[in-house]
Design an enzyme around this catalytic site. Structure first.
Site, PDB file in Angstrom:
ATOM      1  N   HIS A  60      -9.338  22.837 -54.141  1.00  0.00           N
ATOM      2  CA  HIS A  60      -9.161  21.417 -54.462  1.00  0.00           C
ATOM      3  C   HIS A  60     -10.190  20.935 -55.472  1.00  0.00           C
ATOM      4  CE1 HIS A  60     -12.387  19.714 -51.801  1.00  0.00           C
ATOM      5  NE2 HIS A  60     -12.088  20.727 -51.009  1.00  0.00           N
ATOM      6  N   ASP A 167     -18.365  21.728 -52.817  1.00  0.00           N
ATOM      7  CA  ASP A 167     -17.075  21.599 -52.139  1.00  0.00           C
ATOM      8  C   ASP A 167     -16.163  20.730 -53.010  1.00  0.00           C
ATOM      9  OD1 ASP A 167     -15.051  21.487 -50.185  1.00  0.00           O
ATOM     10  OD2 ASP A 167     -15.926  19.695 -49.282  1.00  0.00           O
ATOM     11  N   GLU A 199      -7.391  16.487 -51.575  1.00  0.00           N
ATOM     12  CA  GLU A 199      -7.583  17.254 -50.341  1.00  0.00           C
ATOM     13  C   GLU A 199      -8.426  16.483 -49.352  1.00  0.00           C
ATOM     14  OE1 GLU A 199      -9.692  20.101 -47.621  1.00  0.00           O
ATOM     15  OE2 GLU A 199     -10.509  18.672 -49.061  1.00  0.00           O
ATOM     16  N   GLU A 200      -9.447  15.797 -49.850  1.00  0.00           N
ATOM     17  CA  GLU A 200     -10.415  15.133 -48.972  1.00  0.00           C
ATOM     18  C   GLU A 200      -9.840  13.943 -48.215  1.00  0.00           C
ATOM     19  OE1 GLU A 200     -13.043  16.456 -48.218  1.00  0.00           O
ATOM     20  OE2 GLU A 200     -13.963  17.525 -49.885  1.00  0.00           O
ATOM     21  N   ASP A 222     -11.978  27.483 -49.979  1.00  0.00           N
ATOM     22  CA  ASP A 222     -12.615  26.207 -49.664  1.00  0.00           C
ATOM     23  C   ASP A 222     -13.938  26.458 -48.955  1.00  0.00           C
ATOM     24  OD1 ASP A 222     -12.978  23.457 -49.355  1.00  0.00           O
ATOM     25  OD2 ASP A 222     -10.980  23.094 -48.550  1.00  0.00           O
ATOM     26  N   HIS A 302     -20.778  18.078 -47.412  1.00  0.00           N
ATOM     27  CA  HIS A 302     -20.502  16.651 -47.606  1.00  0.00           C
ATOM     28  C   HIS A 302     -21.782  15.821 -47.644  1.00  0.00           C
ATOM     29  CE1 HIS A 302     -15.915  16.370 -46.710  1.00  0.00           C
ATOM     30  NE2 HIS A 302     -16.222  17.377 -47.519  1.00  0.00           N
TER      31      HIS A 302
END
Length: 328
Positions: A60, A167, A199-200, A222, A302
């Site tokens: 992504h 990410d 995606e998130e 991922d 994250h």
């Protein structure tokens, strides 16, 4: 500096939150040496090989961040979060606001404890140094502009690389590297390289792709959030991770064993693990594909301090290349 690290810094440096991936997509397109297409939702797709059987590699393009929701009378900006992350990383952050006319610098400050004990994350604002709403609007900022955490690259102890948006920009880079390695091979099945959007915020791009393409096997490239009691012995530096169970799916046990055998044959380190969250691969599974997310362990996922092992990334690229060339 290692070429792979240089390319990783370049991709991570491009801003692109969920729904606003256009700059990331353009940078990837500039690096492609094969025909490509962009679908209606913004996924970037390259198709190689031919045959009845199909495999998709997905990574992504989007990252977590903020969307501007309005400009206050004092010139500060209201925002909402895009993607899931801990509110504690907001206070004191430096951010960059991406507008149609350019990039603005900003900070998210809090009232110091000398003056208040009632500060909460609910009343945080982005300060761009403007005295009033008119001054802020004159700079071109408006609702639906977006902000990303300001990015710094650090190479730790020669092997570990830390930067915001690893990410999943490392996954985007891995797909590029594998594509360049196999593009001249006579592949015995149809192979899709898919750089997905959103995606998130719910795997939206992957859902659009698999709804219109029949996929037999899917490898979601991922992140694997580590390291906690949930994730056990999986750690950064011990090889790519087959993400067998998370909050979205239990991956194919049969396919896992095939991958382990192939990795052993080629002397490639591989970890097997359980974590939280979800990947684009779970969507492919819902449409009937065998699926295993082939991931990297990421510490501090994250946050602005995400970090991976460069050695793991190199082994990930090797493993994915073998899976495609040997039809696993």
């Amino acid at each position: 500096m290692d070429r792979l690290v240089e390319n990783l810094i370049e991709l991570c440096s491009v801003p692109g939150v969920s729904g606003r991936e256009e700059n990331v997509r353009q940078r990837l397109i500039e690096k492609l040496k094969v025909p490509y297409r962009v679908d209606n939702v913004g996924n970037l797709i390259v198709e190689l090989g031919e045959g009845e059987k199909t495999v998709a590699l997905m990574a992504h393009m989007d990252e977590i961040g903020l969307i501007v929701t309005g400009v206050n009378n004092d010139g500060t900006l209201n925002f909402r979060k895009i993607g899931g992350f801990d509110d504690r990383i907001l206070a004191g952050s430096h951010v960059q606001i991406i507008t149609e006319s350019g990039t603005l610098e900003g900070v998210i400050g809090i009232t110091p404890p000398h003056l208040s004990s009632q500060q909460t994350t609910e009343n945080l604002r982005i300060d761009i140094g403007c005295k009033n709403k008119q001054e802020a609007e004159a700079l071109g900022v408006k609702a639906l502009d977006y902000a990303v955490f300001k990015k710094h690259a650090s190479l730790l102890n020669g092997e570990f690389f830390a930067m915001r948006s690893l990410d999943d920009r490392f996954g985007c880079l891995a797909l590029l590297e594998v594509l360049n390695r196999v593009k001249d091979e006579k592949l015995k099945r149809r192979v899709y390289f898919v750089w997905t959007v959103q995606e998130e915020i719910g795997l939206k791009g992957a859902k659009a792709f698999v709804a219109s393409h029949r996929i037999d096997v899917c490898y979601a490239v991922d992140s694997f959030a580590c390291c906690s009691s949930l994730t056990g012995d999986v750690t950064v530096g011990k090889g790519p991770v087959m993400r067998m169970l998370d909050n979205s799916a239990f991956a194919s046990y049969e396919l896992m064993k095939e991958i382990l055998n192939l990795a052993e044959k080629h002397d490639l380190p591989v970890q097997v693990g359980v974590t939280g969250g979800g990947t684009d691969g779970s969507v492919a599974m819902e449409f009937g594909a065998k699926m295993v997310p082939v991931t990297l362990a990421v510490r501090y996922l994250h946050t602005p301090a995400e970090y991976i092992s460069i050695k793991d990334l190199k082994n990930l690229i090797e493993l994915l290349t073998v899976l495609i060339v040997e039809n696993v």
